[in-house]
Design an enzyme around this catalytic site. Structure first.
Site, PDB file in Angstrom:
ATOM      1  N   LYS A  77       0.849  -1.201   0.000  1.00  0.00           N
ATOM      2  CA  LYS A  77       0.000   0.000   0.000  1.00  0.00           C
ATOM      3  C   LYS A  77       0.883   1.250   0.000  1.00  0.00           C
ATOM      4  O   LYS A  77       0.674   2.164  -0.788  1.00  0.00           O
ATOM      5  CB  LYS A  77      -0.878   0.009   1.242  1.00  0.00           C
ATOM      6  CG  LYS A  77      -1.531   1.355   1.563  1.00  0.00           C
ATOM      7  CD  LYS A  77      -2.412   1.317   2.782  1.00  0.00           C
ATOM      8  CE  LYS A  77      -1.705   1.696   4.047  1.00  0.00           C
ATOM      9  NZ  LYS A  77      -1.497   3.115   4.316  1.00  0.00           N
ATOM     10  N   ASN A  78       1.895   1.277   0.869  1.00  0.00           N
ATOM     11  CA  ASN A  78       2.670   2.504   1.052  1.00  0.00           C
ATOM     12  C   ASN A  78       3.706   2.750  -0.036  1.00  0.00           C
ATOM     13  O   ASN A  78       4.331   3.807  -0.056  1.00  0.00           O
ATOM     14  CB  ASN A  78       3.316   2.505   2.439  1.00  0.00           C
ATOM     15  CG  ASN A  78       2.268   2.725   3.521  1.00  0.00           C
ATOM     16  OD1 ASN A  78       1.098   3.008   3.226  1.00  0.00           O
ATOM     17  ND2 ASN A  78       2.650   2.551   4.776  1.00  0.00           N
ATOM     18  N   CYS A  95      -5.087  12.498  12.288  1.00  0.00           N
ATOM     19  CA  CYS A  95      -5.848  11.243  12.312  1.00  0.00           C
ATOM     20  C   CYS A  95      -5.652  10.657  13.708  1.00  0.00           C
ATOM     21  O   CYS A  95      -5.031  11.269  14.568  1.00  0.00           O
ATOM     22  CB  CYS A  95      -5.359  10.297  11.225  1.00  0.00           C
ATOM     23  SG  CYS A  95      -3.687   9.755  11.498  1.00  0.00           S
ATOM     24  N   ARG A 117       0.128  14.897  12.559  1.00  0.00           N
ATOM     25  CA  ARG A 117       0.650  14.601  11.218  1.00  0.00           C
ATOM     26  C   ARG A 117       0.658  15.831  10.310  1.00  0.00           C
ATOM     27  O   ARG A 117       0.022  15.888   9.273  1.00  0.00           O
ATOM     28  CB  ARG A 117      -0.134  13.449  10.615  1.00  0.00           C
ATOM     29  CG  ARG A 117      -0.036  12.208  11.499  1.00  0.00           C
ATOM     30  CD  ARG A 117      -0.648  11.003  10.904  1.00  0.00           C
ATOM     31  NE  ARG A 117       0.168  10.496   9.808  1.00  0.00           N
ATOM     32  CZ  ARG A 117      -0.209   9.439   9.078  1.00  0.00           C
ATOM     33  NH1 ARG A 117      -1.359   8.863   9.302  1.00  0.00           N
ATOM     34  NH2 ARG A 117       0.546   9.010   8.098  1.00  0.00           N
ATOM     35  N   ASP A 123       4.858   1.026  11.994  1.00  0.00           N
ATOM     36  CA  ASP A 123       3.668   0.353  11.460  1.00  0.00           C
ATOM     37  C   ASP A 123       3.552  -1.094  11.922  1.00  0.00           C
ATOM     38  O   ASP A 123       2.554  -1.746  11.640  1.00  0.00           O
ATOM     39  CB  ASP A 123       3.656   0.391   9.927  1.00  0.00           C
ATOM     40  CG  ASP A 123       3.399   1.794   9.419  1.00  0.00           C
ATOM     41  OD1 ASP A 123       3.540   2.014   8.205  1.00  0.00           O
ATOM     42  OD2 ASP A 123       3.092   2.678  10.241  1.00  0.00           O
ATOM     43  N   ARG A 168      -8.491  -0.425   4.883  1.00  0.00           N
ATOM     44  CA  ARG A 168      -7.659   0.579   4.220  1.00  0.00           C
ATOM     45  C   ARG A 168      -6.316  -0.015   3.822  1.00  0.00           C
ATOM     46  O   ARG A 168      -5.696   0.425   2.871  1.00  0.00           O
ATOM     47  CB  ARG A 168      -7.407   1.773   5.153  1.00  0.00           C
ATOM     48  CG  ARG A 168      -8.658   2.542   5.513  1.00  0.00           C
ATOM     49  CD  ARG A 168      -8.318   3.809   6.235  1.00  0.00           C
ATOM     50  NE  ARG A 168      -7.271   4.532   5.510  1.00  0.00           N
ATOM     51  CZ  ARG A 168      -6.581   5.529   6.053  1.00  0.00           C
ATOM     52  NH1 ARG A 168      -6.797   5.890   7.292  1.00  0.00           N
ATOM     53  NH2 ARG A 168      -5.664   6.159   5.354  1.00  0.00           N
TER      54      ARG A 168
HETATM   55  C1  EPZ Z   1       4.165   7.221   6.123  1.00  0.00           C
HETATM   56  O1  EPZ Z   1       3.391   8.256   6.684  1.00  0.00           O
HETATM   57  C2  EPZ Z   1       3.261   5.992   6.079  1.00  0.00           C
HETATM   58  N1  EPZ Z   1       2.106   6.267   5.222  1.00  0.00           N
HETATM   59  C3  EPZ Z   1       2.796   5.638   7.484  1.00  0.00           C
HETATM   60  O2  EPZ Z   1       2.038   4.440   7.396  1.00  0.00           O
HETATM   61  C4  EPZ Z   1       4.020   5.370   8.347  1.00  0.00           C
HETATM   62  O3  EPZ Z   1       3.604   5.106   9.678  1.00  0.00           O
HETATM   63  C5  EPZ Z   1       4.947   6.595   8.317  1.00  0.00           C
HETATM   64  O4  EPZ Z   1       5.302   6.909   6.953  1.00  0.00           O
HETATM   65  C6  EPZ Z   1       6.233   6.357   9.103  1.00  0.00           C
HETATM   66  O5  EPZ Z   1       6.903   5.248   8.599  1.00  0.00           O
HETATM   67  C7  EPZ Z   1       2.244   6.151   3.876  1.00  0.00           C
HETATM   68  O6  EPZ Z   1       3.314   5.843   3.375  1.00  0.00           O
HETATM   69  C8  EPZ Z   1       1.020   6.415   3.059  1.00  0.00           C
HETATM   70  P1  EPZ Z   1       6.238  10.745   8.056  1.00  0.00           P
HETATM   71  P2  EPZ Z   1       3.945   9.791   6.642  1.00  0.00           P
HETATM   72  O7  EPZ Z   1       6.094  11.945   7.183  1.00  0.00           O
HETATM   73  O8  EPZ Z   1       4.599  10.026   5.339  1.00  0.00           O
HETATM   74  C9  EPZ Z   1       6.052  14.032  11.499  1.00  0.00           C
HETATM   75  C10 EPZ Z   1       0.225   3.019   7.756  1.00  0.00           C
HETATM   76  O9  EPZ Z   1      -0.187   2.491   8.797  1.00  0.00           O
HETATM   77  N2  EPZ Z   1       6.006  14.986  10.384  1.00  0.00           N
HETATM   78  O10 EPZ Z   1       7.505   9.964   8.024  1.00  0.00           O
HETATM   79  O11 EPZ Z   1       2.843  10.680   7.059  1.00  0.00           O
HETATM   80  C11 EPZ Z   1       4.741  13.261  11.597  1.00  0.00           C
HETATM   81  O12 EPZ Z   1       3.788  13.993  12.355  1.00  0.00           O
HETATM   82  C12 EPZ Z   1       0.653   4.473   7.762  1.00  0.00           C
HETATM   83  O13 EPZ Z   1       0.358   2.429   6.649  1.00  0.00           O
HETATM   84  C13 EPZ Z   1       6.047  16.350  10.653  1.00  0.00           C
HETATM   85  O14 EPZ Z   1       6.108  16.767  11.803  1.00  0.00           O
HETATM   86  O15 EPZ Z   1       5.044   9.719   7.807  1.00  0.00           O
HETATM   87  C14 EPZ Z   1       5.139  11.979  12.281  1.00  0.00           C
HETATM   88  O16 EPZ Z   1       5.178  12.195  13.687  1.00  0.00           O
HETATM   89  C15 EPZ Z   1       0.378   5.131   9.102  1.00  0.00           C
HETATM   90  N3  EPZ Z   1       5.985  17.235   9.623  1.00  0.00           N
HETATM   91  C16 EPZ Z   1       6.560  11.737  11.768  1.00  0.00           C
HETATM   92  O17 EPZ Z   1       7.026  12.997  11.257  1.00  0.00           O
HETATM   93  C17 EPZ Z   1       5.897  16.816   8.310  1.00  0.00           C
HETATM   94  O18 EPZ Z   1       5.864  17.672   7.395  1.00  0.00           O
HETATM   95  C18 EPZ Z   1       6.613  10.702  10.658  1.00  0.00           C
HETATM   96  O19 EPZ Z   1       5.897  11.210   9.567  1.00  0.00           O
HETATM   97  C19 EPZ Z   1       5.861  15.430   8.048  1.00  0.00           C
HETATM   98  C20 EPZ Z   1       5.926  14.529   9.094  1.00  0.00           C
END
Ligand code: EPZ
Length: 416
Positions: free
Chosen positions: A22-23, A115, A120, A303, A395
């Site tokens: 998915k990701n 969420c 996020r 995850d 999802r």
């Molecule tokens: C991706 O989310 C995945 N989703 C998530 O999987 C996964 O948990 C996450 O990466 C971490 O591995 C998809 O790929 C669609 P991040 P993403 O940007 O891109 C903070 C699942 O269960 N952050 O690495 O949103 C954020 O709040 C999902 O399949 C900022 O502060 O993750 C979080 O605490 C859930 N500012 C941390 O970084 C930003 O601009 C990680 O976020 C971006 C992120």
């Protein structure tokens, strides 16, 4: 809304096929926006979020046809708007920002709300795109982005954001000049996106490391691309073998990309080996507790935190779980405790004390991976577990009950 009724206590044995990731599929599908030719994807999982992405691409001017895990997307005259109705159901919609700015010079994307697992924000995406020449305003809950042309830039992420790295990879692919991403995410799904873009003509180096260099090119063509297998779905099934005391052979299971998870499960007593037919997982009972701290790749993936916690609930001794990526990713804890688990949460840390057995109970899914954790606990629990609101589960897992029932589980889906 549907619910799953699970009769627990059956050791799972047999073969499970791991679906496409998915990701990896989500950013790669959004990457279609960058192309000026049709593109075909194979091994695409049939999931809610994937179907949502098809609708979003249609709205943006990229008609698509999905059948038996294969989809062809035909980029047409693009529209810049990703509407709230779609974005509110799937945060990953924000990944259209980079491609739309690169192709159209404009983007109107509903601000992805928080969420269950945390706020996020997307501040790291926006500040990096601003370095490439984009300007953003926030209006009526929408991010309005504009740029005459995106220019290559030297960007350093404060945090190795997966989505931020993916948005910038796609934006930089068509930008003027070279872009360097420092402290970039190293996740396998980011690498799959880079490989897809390269197959379309992009010039990218260093993907999979913390420093990625992208030389912008004038255009990107089509290709046929196979999505990588889903390491998180695979990890979930490894835990299913351990928690039920069974033996599962996972076909198309990533092994190196799951190293942190496999090593941790082996330290708990599971027997996991790569064979020519796939990855064989057996429960070397009794299981022992372990400590984890979720980290960016190649550390232990956030995850898989909820899923391994379910296993820890039945392991001998204590386990400590530190969730360092998201601020609220313990929604499964209270539900696991309803099944008899002994867990104490203090801030970002949960202390799990193993118990001899869990008992079935009605529980509520709250987010994608918490739902998976409750299904796993239900498979091991004595009696019947009802997991409600399993739209969360749909999802990210392709009809998980069919795959589990095929290896001995007793699960039925009912309308709530
Ligand atoms: C991706 O989310 C995945 N989703 C998530 O999987 C996964 O948990 C996450 O990466 C971490 O591995 C998809 O790929 C669609 P991040 P993403 O940007 O891109 C903070 C699942 O269960 N952050 O690495 O949103 C954020 O709040 C999902 O399949 C900022 O502060 O993750 C979080 O605490 C859930 N500012 C941390 O970084 C930003 O601009 C990680 O976020 C971006 C992120």
């Amino acid at each position: 809304m549907d619910k799953l009724i699970i009769e627990g206590g059956v050791p799972l044995t047999g073969v499970v096929h791991v679906s496409g990731s998915k990701n990896a599929a989500l950013p790669i599908l959004m990457g279609s926006i960058l192309l000026d030719e049709p593109v075909t994807y194979t091994n695409v999982p049939d999931l809610r979020d994937i179907r949502t992405t098809f609708k979003l691409l249609e709205l943006l001017g990229c008609p698509n046809a999905f059948e038996n895990g294969q989809v062809t997307v035909t980029p047409g005259a693009l529209s810049p708007e990703a509407p709230y109705e779609l974005v509110k159901t799937m945060r990953a919609s924000v990944l259209v920002l980079g491609p739309l700015l690169a192709r159209l010079g404009e983007a109107r994307v509903a601000m992805p709300g928080g969420c269950a697992i945390g706020a996020r924000p997307v501040d790291l995406h926006l500040s990096a795109l601003e370095k490439m020449g984009a300007r953003f305003d926030l209006e009526d809950g929408y991010i309005l982005g504009r740029c005459r042309k995106l220019n290559g830039a030297h960007i350093h992420f404060d945090f190795p954001t997966v989505g931020g790295t993916e948005n910038l990879l796609m934006a930089a692919a068509l930008a003027d000049g070279e872009t360097i991403l420092e402290n970039a995410a190293r996740e396998p799904e980011v690498v799959d996106l880079a490989r897809f873009l390269i197959a379309c003509g992009a010039r990218i180096e260093g993907h999979g490391t913390s420093v990625i260099r992208i030389q912008g090119v004038p255009r990107l063509g089509g290709c046929t691309y196979r999505i990588m297998p889903d390491r998180i779905e695979a990890g979930t099934f490894l835990v299913a073998a351990g928690i039920t005391g069974g033996e599962l052979l996972l076909r198309h299971c990533p092994f190196t990309e799951l190293e942190a998870v496999i090593l941790k499960l082996q330290s708990m007593g599971m027997d996991i080996t790569a064979t020519p037919d796939g990855v064989l997982a057996k429960c070397g009972c009794p299981l022992r507790g372990a400590d984890i701290s979720t980290q960016p790749y190649p550390g232990f993936p956030t995850d898989m935190q909820a899923q391994i916690m379910a296993l820890m609930c039945l392991a001998d001794g204590a386990s400590v779980v530190e969730e360092s990526i998201f601020e609220n990713r313990f929604m499964h804890v209270l539900e696991l405790m309803r099944m008899g688990a002994q867990i104490k949460v203090s801030g970002h840390t949960a202390m799990v004390r193993g118990v001899s057995r869990l008992t079935g109970a009605p529980v509520m899914a709250s987010d994608l991976r918490a739902s998976a954790s409750l299904v796993l606990a239900g498979l091991a629990a004595r009696g019947v577990t009802e997991v409600r609101r399993i739209y969360h589960l749909d999802r990210g897992y392709e009809r998980i009950e069919n795959k589990l029932n095929a290896v001995g589980a007793r699960i039925r889906r009912e309308a709530e």
